[in-house]
Design a protein around this motif. Structure first.
Motif, PDB file in Angstrom:
ATOM      1  N   LYS A   1      14.420   1.848  46.251  1.00  0.00           N
ATOM      2  CA  LYS A   1      14.879   1.248  44.924  1.00  0.00           C
ATOM      3  C   LYS A   1      15.982   1.969  44.723  1.00  0.00           C
ATOM      4  O   LYS A   1      16.902   1.443  43.781  1.00  0.00           O
ATOM      5  N   LEU A   2      15.973   3.214  44.722  1.00  0.00           N
ATOM      6  CA  LEU A   2      16.926   4.272  44.455  1.00  0.00           C
ATOM      7  C   LEU A   2      18.426   3.949  45.380  1.00  0.00           C
ATOM      8  O   LEU A   2      19.430   4.601  45.044  1.00  0.00           O
ATOM      9  N   ALA A   3      18.181   3.600  46.589  1.00  0.00           N
ATOM     10  CA  ALA A   3      19.006   3.409  47.250  1.00  0.00           C
ATOM     11  C   ALA A   3      18.888   2.156  48.251  1.00  0.00           C
ATOM     12  O   ALA A   3      18.877   2.059  49.302  1.00  0.00           O
ATOM     13  N   PRO A   4      19.145   1.226  47.530  1.00  0.00           N
ATOM     14  CA  PRO A   4      18.984  -0.016  48.249  1.00  0.00           C
ATOM     15  C   PRO A   4      19.885  -0.473  49.165  1.00  0.00           C
ATOM     16  O   PRO A   4      21.020  -0.002  49.662  1.00  0.00           O
ATOM     17  N   THR A   5      19.397  -1.530  50.267  1.00  0.00           N
ATOM     18  CA  THR A   5      20.280  -1.839  51.488  1.00  0.00           C
ATOM     19  C   THR A   5      20.567  -3.464  51.111  1.00  0.00           C
ATOM     20  O   THR A   5      19.737  -4.047  52.073  1.00  0.00           O
ATOM     21  N   PRO A   6      21.308  -3.578  50.473  1.00  0.00           N
ATOM     22  CA  PRO A   6      21.418  -5.401  50.015  1.00  0.00           C
ATOM     23  C   PRO A   6      21.656  -6.082  51.270  1.00  0.00           C
ATOM     24  O   PRO A   6      21.400  -7.379  51.278  1.00  0.00           O
ATOM     25  N   ASN A   7      22.429  -5.502  52.168  1.00  0.00           N
ATOM     26  CA  ASN A   7      22.986  -6.568  53.481  1.00  0.00           C
ATOM     27  C   ASN A   7      21.658  -6.483  54.378  1.00  0.00           C
ATOM     28  O   ASN A   7      21.553  -7.360  54.939  1.00  0.00           O
TER      29      ASN A   7
END
Ligand SMILES: [Ca+2]
Length: 512
Positions: free
Chosen positions: A50-56
């Motif tokens: 949640k603190l380092a999201p991976t949107p792709n």
């Protein structure tokens, strides 16, 4: 332009049937990173991500399917890659551990079968199986583990050093290949990233990305390993076994540009140009100075090291996620997404401080599990959740199934096409998984073991020590309490031992 049209017209008249088949058969882009934990993919919902999201990467899950119970057969780079290529457990493909001499490239593999069936095949990035790739029309691989910065790439006729960051270079080469491939054939492309493998060197643009971020500390970070001999005797502890210079980018003192212990400078700091080196030390300077300007207790240092590790680990993942975004954009803009299966996975899971660890190897969940998402427009419904037990030996049979190619009988995995397309687990789907880790003695000192996992339980046998472990994943998801031998567990133990033995017979495990 005219010339291309003319050739196109000729192809259509000369081979209409083949052209029709080629359109129907899907392309496959298999994107695999190295050591990417599901805790660090936001689609899996772990607080860390949640603190380092991976949107792709999440985009693939939204477009298609997300796998919640996908596992490897042997949690280590070379063996996992060999299982993916062959659809077989390590003892069948001969690649038991990273200490292996080389992968036997003369055996039957997925790319060879696809090639024989009219596919153009390519691999770009990490290979890590020592022997030269076979079954690929095009290959461009890193040398061994590969370097994060300015790495060498090997092809069948040369080794060339390219300047740049490894994840970005792999992305560029992949897009170049996609643009220059044979348009008359479907393709199978393996795009294998080095990141986020040790020693977690982010792209320069991401050096400071998470420096202010305080990541959650796992509840079992200070695990004392009660009742778990192998867990107690490993050498993969963040605060004890990480190299302070190489892994944690710590320096010798205030304003120093000299790393603390780094046994492999030629694989890290010496790969940077003098100017890149200067910018690297500058980027870490204020954090490194803070470390020396603050009086920390032993426990605080252990927690500080966890934060430093996670900041770098997750920053390397940022570049991987950007790469996935670039590939998805390319596919959408070119219309290739209509008929291309896209997979994102990692060669195994990884520890992000659970049990105090980094690295992998153990049959415990964090390293046993492989994150996986997969999209295929038209066949896989957006937002599909796959809960059946799948394993990396299933990938080759599944891809062949999607391509309409007969699955060889000696492949040990099963096609999960039906499961991912229907979104539900077929009634006759497997109820248990077999696992076997061999590399002991070896780096990180994880004892050899095999075991069986079901939906709820896991039985592990450390055979050189004759030690059993049993976990109830429902009551103890972080695997802290070994309940083997406890009163009341006789029946389940007996059942699991029988199942383990059945799997070993099924997979023809030698010498058991
Ligand atoms: Ca790996």
């Amino acid at each position: 332009m005219k010339k291309n049209l003319f050739i196109g017209a000729l192809t259509l008249t000369a081979a209409p049937i083949f052209a029709q088949q080629a359109v129907q058969r899907p392309n496959i882009i298999f994107i695999m990173s190295d050591d990417h934990a599901s805790q660090a993919i936001s689609a899996y919902g772990h607080p860390l991500s949640k603190l380092a999201p991976t949107p792709n990467i999440d985009r693939i899950a939204k477009n298609g399917a997300q796998f919640w119970n996908n596992y490897c057969a042997n949690s280590l780079s070379g063996p996992s890659r060999a299982s993916i290529l062959t659809g077989k457990h390590s003892h069948k493909n001969g690649y038991l551990a990273n200490w292996n001499k080389e992968f036997d490239g003369s055996q039957q593999t997925l790319p060879k079968i696809l090639q024989e069936n009219g596919y153009e095949t390519a691999i770009i990035g990490k290979w890590h199986l020592i022997s030269e790739p076979t079954g690929f029309d095009h290959w461009m691989i890193l040398d061994g583990q590969g370097d994060y910065n300015n790495p060498d790439f090997i092809t069948d006729n040369d080794t060339v050093q390219y300047f740049g960051y490894v994840t970005d270079l792999i992305t560029t080469f992949t897009k170049q290949w996609l643009q220059t491939r044979d348009r008359d054939r479907p393709f199978f492309l393996m795009m294998h990233h080095k990141a986020p493998h040790r020693n977690w060197v982010p792209a320069e643009r991401h050096y400071n990305l998470y420096e202010e971020t305080e990541f959650p500390v796992p509840e079992n970070y200070f695990d004392e390993y009660e009742g778990r001999f192998a867990a107690k005797n490993q050498e993969m502890n963040i605060y004890r076994d990480m190299y302070e210079g190489h892994d944690l980018k710590m320096v010798t003192g205030i304003d120093s540009d000299t790393l603390l212990f780094d046994p492999w400078p030629d694989a890290f700091i010496n790969t940077l140009t003098p100017y890149e080196k200067k910018r690297f030390f500058e980027a870490y300077r204020s954090r490194n100075n803070d470390y020396y300007n603050t009086d920390l207790t032993e426990k605080e240092i252990a927690l500080w090291k966890l934060q430093r590790y996670l900041q770098d680990y997750l920053a390397t993942i940022k570049s991987v996620d950007e790469s996935v975004g670039q590939i998805l954009d390319f596919l959408e803009q070119s219309g290739l997404d209509e008929n291309t299966i896209v997979i994102y996975t990692s060669d195994q899971g990884f520890y992000t401080g659970e049990h105090g660890w980094f690295d992998k190897r153990f049959m415990y969940e964090e390293s046993f599990q492989m994150p996986m998402v997969m999209q295929f427009k038209g066949e896989i419904k957006p937002g599909t959740q796959v809960h059946g037990l799948t394993q990396n030996i299933d990938f080759a049979p599944t891809f062949l199934d999607f391509c309409g190619i007969k699955i060889p009988e000696d492949m040990q995995g099963e096609s999960f096409r039906e499961m991912v397309v229907s979104g539900s687990t077929p009634e006759d789907w497997r109820q248990s998984l077999y696992y076997h880790y061999y590399e002991y003695p070896g780096i990180h000192s994880v004892r050899a073991h095999y075991g069986v996992k079901t939906d709820r339980y896991k039985l592990i046998y450390f055979y050189d020590e004759d030690i059993w472990e049993l976990f109830d994943l429902e009551n103890d998801p972080t695997e802290m309490k070994n309940i083997f031998g406890e009163e009341g567990k006789e029946n389940i133990t007996e059942e699991l031992k029988k199942e383990l033995s059945r799997l070993q017979k099924l997979y023809e495990v030698p010498g058991i």
